[in-house]
Design a protein around this motif. Structure first.
Motif: not given
Ligand SMILES: Nc1ncnc2c1ncn2[C@@H]1O[C@H](COP(=O)(O)OP(=O)(O)OP(=O)(O)O)[C@@H](O)[C@H]1O
Ligand SMILES: [Mg+2]
Length: 271
Positions: A24-25, A32, A34, A53-60, A171, A204
């Protein structure tokens, strides 16, 4: 639940992720990473958990499997079909049940079949899901009249009635109190056992992953990678106080650096 208005599939299917990268930009121009070369196969009818952990890319990752976002590189397939957009064969349910507030519980559950023009032949199934999720008495209620657990069950029924080949749960039980959450875990496992829908559960909650899933994929952040994949060989039905359950739990906590004296790097992961 996000689906395209096409005919739903009925059989579960395998899922194949190959060298998936997502960059991601950020607003300040910085990149970033992801997800970094993530490779994973999920067998037909398997239920896996993604924890990390939060931010490791699960939702992505879930959004890409749902076809709501595309990888920067790498490939994603359901069975032999490349994923190139949303489809009714992949059902997605978020933490927030996001029911349509202007529709009754029944109408919410009917959304998919109605969009596909097959509602008439699916009425019996709508009734079945209302019964299965214990929502019969609330069929004519609106979302604001439901408890959090009831809303989650309605959202689950709305997702399952499309008979997705792959069910993606981000989640889905996060907003519930512990008691309702444990009941819902049983509910989801019961439905999954009956239908054997290939399921990816983001959570989580380590206990939830151990209680429900066949395998647990532990991820690390920055960049998002798979740290380890753990087979959960516990027999079903599972018991939360089974000594082997507690052993596996300790193992995962150790992996996430929570068990010892090391600093808790895994912010956002509940014990
Ligand atoms: N649309 C976006 N633009 C820029 N960065 C993004 C975008 N979506 C996600 N990110 C970045 O990608 C990384 C992964 O985000 P993601 O939401 O997938 O994490 P996660 O594992 O689901 O976290 P959580 O447990 O908090 O839900 C994070 O660093 C987030 O800031
Ligand atoms: Mg997330």
């Amino acid at each position: 639940m996000v689906t395209a208005g096409i005919e739903a599939a009925t059989e579960p299917s395998s899922l194949h992720l190959r060298e998936v990268c997502k960059t991601f930009r950020r607003a300040d121009g910085a990149e970033v990473v992801a997800l970094d070369r993530l490779t994973l196969d999920v067998a037909e009818g398997e239920m896996i958990a993604l924890i990390g952990p939060s931010g490791c890319g699960k939702s992505t990752l879930l959004r890409m499997i749902a076809g709501l976002d595309r990888p920067t590189s790498g490939s994603l397939r359901v069975g032999s079909q490349p994923i190139d957009g949303p489809g009714a064969e992949r059902g997605l349910m978020f933490q927030d049940p996001s029911l349509f507030p202007w529709k009754t519980v029944r109408r919410n559950i009917e959304t998919g079949p109605a969009a596909r023009g097959v509602l008439r032949s699916h009425r019996g199934e709508v009734d079945e899901y209302l019964r299965l999720t214990g929502l019969e008495p609330f069929a004519d209620s609106y979302p604001h009249q439901l408890s959090g657990g009831m809303a989650q069950r309605a959202a689950l029924a709305r997702a399952l009635i499309n008979h997705p080949k792959v069910l993606l749960l981000d989640e889905p039980l996060g907003a519930l109190d512990q008691f309702t959450r444990m009941r819902m875990q049983d509910e989801v496992v019961r439905i999954w056992r009956a239908r054997r829908t290939t399921t990816v559960l983001v959570t989580h909650d380590i206990d939830e992953a151990l209680y429900m899933c066949d395998r647990i994929v532990v991820m690390t952040p920055r960049p998002g990678r798979i740290e380890r994949v753990m087979d959960v060989t516990l027999e079903r039905p599972r018991h939360r106080n089974d000594p082997r359950f507690l052993e596996l739990r300790a193992e995962i906590l150790e992996m996430l650096h929570f068990a010892g004296d090391e600093p808790a790097e895994a912010e956002g992961v509940a014990s």
